[in-house]
Structures are given as structure tokens and as C-alpha cells.
Design a protein around this motif. Structure first.
Motif, mmCIF file in Angstrom:
data_model
loop_
_atom_site.group_PDB
_atom_site.id
_atom_site.type_symbol
_atom_site.label_atom_id
_atom_site.label_comp_id
_atom_site.label_asym_id
_atom_site.label_seq_id
_atom_site.Cartn_x
_atom_site.Cartn_y
_atom_site.Cartn_z
ATOM 1 N N ARG A 12 0.822 -1.216 0.000
ATOM 2 C CA ARG A 12 0.000 0.000 0.000
ATOM 3 C C ARG A 12 0.853 1.262 0.000
ATOM 4 N NH1 ARG A 12 -3.004 -3.110 3.765
ATOM 5 N NH2 ARG A 12 -1.986 -2.015 5.493
ATOM 6 N N ALA A 13 2.037 1.178 0.609
ATOM 7 C CA ALA A 13 2.907 2.359 0.699
ATOM 8 C C ALA A 13 3.734 2.571 -0.563
ATOM 9 C CB ALA A 13 3.836 2.218 1.905
ATOM 10 N N MET A 14 3.938 1.548 -1.356
ATOM 11 C CA MET A 14 4.840 1.635 -2.509
ATOM 12 C C MET A 14 4.492 2.750 -3.491
ATOM 13 S SD MET A 14 5.590 -2.425 -3.121
ATOM 14 C CE MET A 14 6.143 -2.271 -4.820
ATOM 15 N N PRO A 15 3.214 2.929 -3.888
ATOM 16 C CA PRO A 15 2.915 4.025 -4.813
ATOM 17 C C PRO A 15 3.271 5.389 -4.238
ATOM 18 C CG PRO A 15 1.082 2.468 -4.715
ATOM 19 C CD PRO A 15 2.012 2.112 -3.620
ATOM 20 N N TRP A 16 3.041 5.578 -2.938
ATOM 21 C CA TRP A 16 3.358 6.857 -2.310
ATOM 22 C C TRP A 16 4.864 7.084 -2.260
ATOM 23 C CZ3 TRP A 16 -0.639 10.073 -1.045
ATOM 24 C CH2 TRP A 16 -1.907 9.498 -1.007
ATOM 25 N N VAL A 17 5.609 6.028 -1.986
ATOM 26 C CA VAL A 17 7.075 6.127 -1.985
ATOM 27 C C VAL A 17 7.576 6.463 -3.377
ATOM 28 C CG1 VAL A 17 9.218 4.850 -1.610
ATOM 29 C CG2 VAL A 17 7.300 4.547 -0.034
ATOM 30 N N PHE A 18 6.961 5.856 -4.388
ATOM 31 C CA PHE A 18 7.363 6.128 -5.762
ATOM 32 C C PHE A 18 7.129 7.600 -6.116
ATOM 33 C CE2 PHE A 18 6.264 6.530 -10.268
ATOM 34 C CZ PHE A 18 7.442 6.068 -10.848
ATOM 35 N N VAL A 19 5.970 8.133 -5.725
ATOM 36 C CA VAL A 19 5.669 9.543 -6.003
ATOM 37 C C VAL A 19 6.670 10.452 -5.293
ATOM 38 C CG1 VAL A 19 3.979 11.386 -5.604
ATOM 39 C CG2 VAL A 19 3.244 9.181 -6.509
ATOM 40 N N LEU A 20 7.038 10.109 -4.055
ATOM 41 C CA LEU A 20 8.010 10.908 -3.319
ATOM 42 C C LEU A 20 9.367 10.894 -4.023
ATOM 43 C CD1 LEU A 20 8.684 12.585 -0.815
ATOM 44 C CD2 LEU A 20 9.218 10.446 0.389
ATOM 45 N N ILE A 21 9.786 9.724 -4.485
ATOM 46 C CA ILE A 21 11.054 9.625 -5.211
ATOM 47 C C ILE A 21 10.992 10.436 -6.491
ATOM 48 C CG2 ILE A 21 12.556 8.047 -6.496
ATOM 49 C CD1 ILE A 21 11.993 5.925 -4.413
ATOM 50 N N TRP A 22 9.875 10.340 -7.220
ATOM 51 C CA TRP A 22 9.712 11.083 -8.471
ATOM 52 C C TRP A 22 9.807 12.591 -8.213
ATOM 53 C CZ3 TRP A 22 9.321 9.202 -13.388
ATOM 54 C CH2 TRP A 22 8.896 10.087 -14.387
ATOM 55 N N SER A 23 9.241 13.030 -7.099
ATOM 56 C CA SER A 23 9.262 14.457 -6.767
ATOM 57 C C SER A 23 10.680 14.958 -6.532
ATOM 58 C CB SER A 23 8.422 14.722 -5.514
ATOM 59 O OG SER A 23 7.078 14.331 -5.704
ATOM 60 N N THR A 24 11.545 14.108 -5.994
ATOM 61 C CA THR A 24 12.911 14.546 -5.702
ATOM 62 C C THR A 24 13.728 14.785 -6.967
ATOM 63 O OG1 THR A 24 13.800 12.274 -5.552
ATOM 64 C CG2 THR A 24 12.912 13.255 -3.533
ATOM 65 N N GLY A 25 13.247 14.299 -8.114
ATOM 66 C CA GLY A 25 13.983 14.536 -9.352
ATOM 67 C C GLY A 25 14.150 16.015 -9.651
ATOM 68 N N PHE A 26 13.107 16.805 -9.383
ATOM 69 C CA PHE A 26 13.177 18.247 -9.615
ATOM 70 C C PHE A 26 14.081 18.920 -8.582
ATOM 71 C CE2 PHE A 26 9.156 16.580 -11.131
ATOM 72 C CZ PHE A 26 9.081 17.092 -12.416
ATOM 73 N N ILE A 27 14.090 18.373 -7.363
ATOM 74 C CA ILE A 27 14.938 18.913 -6.304
ATOM 75 C C ILE A 27 16.406 18.650 -6.619
ATOM 76 C CG2 ILE A 27 15.437 18.840 -3.836
ATOM 77 C CD1 ILE A 27 12.658 19.953 -4.577
ATOM 78 N N VAL A 28 16.707 17.455 -7.106
ATOM 79 C CA VAL A 28 18.073 17.100 -7.460
ATOM 80 C C VAL A 28 18.613 18.029 -8.543
ATOM 81 C CG1 VAL A 28 19.422 15.352 -8.682
ATOM 82 C CG2 VAL A 28 18.040 14.694 -6.733
ATOM 83 N N ALA A 29 17.762 18.368 -9.501
ATOM 84 C CA ALA A 29 18.194 19.292 -10.556
ATOM 85 C C ALA A 29 18.567 20.644 -9.966
ATOM 86 C CB ALA A 29 17.079 19.451 -11.593
ATOM 87 N N ARG A 30 17.787 21.109 -9.003
ATOM 88 C CA ARG A 30 18.081 22.399 -8.360
ATOM 89 C C ARG A 30 19.397 22.328 -7.584
ATOM 90 N NH1 ARG A 30 15.153 26.838 -6.075
ATOM 91 N NH2 ARG A 30 16.811 28.373 -5.714
ATOM 92 N N TYR A 31 19.683 21.189 -6.976
ATOM 93 C CA TYR A 31 20.940 21.019 -6.250
ATOM 94 C C TYR A 31 22.140 20.978 -7.194
ATOM 95 C CZ TYR A 31 20.078 20.283 -1.262
ATOM 96 O OH TYR A 31 19.802 20.468 0.063
ATOM 97 N N GLY A 32 21.974 20.262 -8.307
ATOM 98 C CA GLY A 32 23.122 20.026 -9.178
ATOM 99 C C GLY A 32 23.434 21.128 -10.164
ATOM 100 N N MET A 33 22.413 21.858 -10.626
ATOM 101 C CA MET A 33 22.617 22.795 -11.719
ATOM 102 C C MET A 33 23.531 23.988 -11.427
ATOM 103 S SD MET A 33 21.488 21.574 -14.487
ATOM 104 C CE MET A 33 22.379 20.198 -13.754
ATOM 105 N N PRO A 34 23.622 24.465 -10.193
ATOM 106 C CA PRO A 34 24.587 25.551 -9.963
ATOM 107 C C PRO A 34 26.041 25.136 -10.173
ATOM 108 C CG PRO A 34 22.959 25.495 -8.212
ATOM 109 C CD PRO A 34 22.790 24.230 -9.009
ATOM 110 N N HIS A 35 26.292 23.815 -10.215
ATOM 111 C CA HIS A 35 27.662 23.330 -10.267
ATOM 112 C C HIS A 35 27.987 22.576 -11.549
ATOM 113 C CE1 HIS A 35 27.508 24.312 -6.008
ATOM 114 N NE2 HIS A 35 26.462 23.509 -5.890
ATOM 115 N N ALA A 36 27.060 22.539 -12.504
ATOM 116 C CA ALA A 36 27.293 21.762 -13.726
ATOM 117 C C ALA A 36 26.361 22.231 -14.831
ATOM 118 C CB ALA A 36 27.070 20.270 -13.456
#
Length: 305
Positions: A12-36
Motif C-alpha cells: 500500500r505504501a509503494m505508490p506513495w514512496v514512488f511519487v516521493l522519489i519522483w518528486s525529488t527529481g526536480f529537487i536534485v536538478a536544483r541542487y546540481g545545476m549551480p555546479h554543472a
């Protein structure tokens, strides 16, 4: 009995975990883009992901696609759903767009898909048309407030909007193409083929970028923001997200993921507010809520007669 209960709770938790992981993709871009630069970051990400998938495929005895046509179809989806989609999102954030706004724009993919299906003769209900209008209205509300008025790292302009729309079109067309042409196959070998195609398309663009990837801060040591962004992109998003999606599909819970995808923009906006202090105004909340509600009307299955 205890094991079964735990398994059901995890399912039951797996879809919610997947959505949370998917959301971090945009956050990772914000972290990485100032340096690359975006294309170099993604080219390295694709290469490292392929190197991780290959031994996984080898030791698992996974079969590769059996025909050239299937390789071609997977390559097309890889160019669209990896190179086009991720390239557009990363470039938009590099050009100053906030994580929350980029997630919101890409989050209207179900709306765009429904519009396309209506043009091909598929039936779109009155409820879905209402959802289309609400989703678009919410997006316009947020974009209009940020256009030319946001702070550094959270501003909309014609350049980053163009990149974000490119990402939206790429993921939409890629999804439709995959549903139409890609036959069922193991997600690990399919991912490897898609990533290889994305790498081959992205590499020439990466070589044209003059900015270097700043893996260190000079004498200060390792640049942990870029290193962490890359590590999470490969291990968390590509390998973890893909394997989780694979398990969801195998267990028949893929529909739950689809219905929860409209929660990605508010989830991303909340994380971006906590990490980057991207402002969440009442107008932003109203726009995100309006878009999320509209998209939910589009993706919600019709009631049985």
C-alpha cells in the motif's frame, strides 16, 4: 501472519514512496545545476546508470529485446522520455526556473494526453473536460505570478518556459509512443536500451557546453552538492525508482501510481520551500491545488454503470 501484514502495508505504501522519489527529481536538478551544465550532468548520469544496470541484468539473467524493431521503439522512447524530458527540466532549472514550477508544468501531462486522445476520436467525458480547464487555469495562475517577478532560482521567463514545455511535450509523446509501440519486456533491459539512446543523443550536446562540472571546491575539497545530486540521480531515481516501478507493475499496482502523479507538484513545492526557500504564496497554493484537482478529474477512472 505478521509477515503477510507487513507485506500488505508495504504494498500500500509503494505508490506513495514512488511519487516521493519522483518528486525529488526536480529537487536534485536544483541542487546540481549551480555546479554543472545540464547536458554534461545528464550524460554522466546516463553513463553511470547504464554501468549499474549491466551487471544487474547479467546476474539476473534478464533477456534483451528480441528484435531490431523493439530496440528501435525503445530507443525512440529513451530519446523522448530521458533525453527530451530530463534535458528540458534540467535546462529550465539551469535557466532560473524553480523546482516547484517545473514540476507543476510537467505535471499537467495527463491533461495534454487527454487533449490528444480527444483529437484521435477517444471519448473524453464532461468531467474530464472540466479537469482540463481547471488544470490549465491553475497553471496559468502560478506562471503569471512568477513571470519576470520571482527571485533568483525561482523565476519564469520565455527561455526556461520553453525548456519546461519541451520537457512536457517530450514526456507526453514518449508515453503515448511507448503505449502504442513498445511490447512488454523486462524493465531493466528496457531501461538500459532507453538510457543508451538518451546518452548517444545527449553526449554531442554536452560536448558543446563550455562550462565544466565542478566536482571540487578547489582547496575546500569535494563538492558534495554535485556529488550527492549525481549519486541520488543514479541510485535513487534511475535504479531505485525504476525497480520500484517494476515491482508495482508486477504486483498490479501501476494504476495507483498514475492516480497519485498529480500529487507530485505540491510535494515538490513543499520540499523546495524547505530546502531552497522557494516561496509558497497563497496564489501559488491556490494554483497548485486547482491544477492538482483538475488533473485528478482527468485521471480518475469513470464509475461503472
Amino acid at each position: 501472519m505478521v509477515s503477510t501484514t507487513k507485506d500488505n502495508a508495504w504494498l500500500r505504501a509503494m505508490p506513495w514512496v514512488f511519487v516521493l522519489i519522483w518528486s525529488t527529481g526536480f529537487i536534485v536538478a536544483r541542487y546540481g545545476m549551480p555546479h554543472a551544465p545540464p547536458m554534461k550532468f545528464l550524460a554522466v548520469r546516463y553513463a553511470l546508470s547504464i554501468l549499474c544496470f549491466l551487471p544487474w541484468i547479467w546476474f539476473s539473467g534478464v533477456k534483451w529485446p528480441s528484435s531490431r524493431k523493439q530496440w528501435l521503439h525503445l530507443s525512440v522512447t529513451g530519446v523522448l522520455m530521458h533525453a527530451g524530458y530530463l534535458g528540458g527540466v534540467w535546462a529550465a532549472i539551469k535557466a532560473g526556473m524553480g523546482s516547484g514550477l517545473s514540476a507543476l508544468i510537467v505535471g499537467i501531462q495527463p491533461v495534454l494526453t487527454a487533449i490528444w486522445l480527444s483529437g484521435t476520436g477517444a471519448k473524453v467525458s464532461r468531467r474530464q473536460w472540466m479537469g482540463l480547464l481547471l488544470g490549465f487555469a491553475g497553471l496559468v495562475l502560478v506562471v503569471s505570478r512568477k513571470f519576470g517577478a520571482g527571485g533568483p532560482g525561482d523565476q519564469a521567463n520565455w527561455i526556461n518556459l520553453s525548456f519546461a514545455v519541451m520537457a512536457l511535450l517530450a514526456i507526453t509523446v514518449g508515453t503515448l509512443y511507448q503505449k502504442r509501440y513498445v511490447a512488454a519486456c523486462d524493465v531493466r533491459s528496457a531501461n538500459a536500451v532507453q538510457l543508451l539512446a538518451a546518452f548517444l543523443v545527449t553526449l554531442p550536446l554536452a560536448l558543446l557546453e563550455f562550462e565544466a562540472m565542478r566536482w571540487t571546491h578547489g582547496d575546500a575539497g569535494v563538492n558534495w552538492e554535485l556529488t550527492g545530486a549525481m549519486a541520488w540521480s543514479v541510485l535513487g531515481l534511475t535504479l531505485g525508482g525504476s525497480s520500484l516501478l517494476y515491482m508495482l507493475i508486477q504486483r498490479g499496482a501501476a494504476a495507483s501510481v498514475t492516480s497519485l502523479m498529480y500529487l507530485v507538484p505540491p510535494c515538490t513545492a513543499l520540499i523546495a520551500w524547505m530546502l531552497f526557500d522557494e516561496p509558497i504564496t497563497l496564489v501559488t497554493v491556490a494554483g497548485i491545488a486547482l491544477t492538482a484537482f483538475g488533473v485528478s478529474l482527468v485521471v480518475r477512472p469513470a464509475r461503472a454503470a
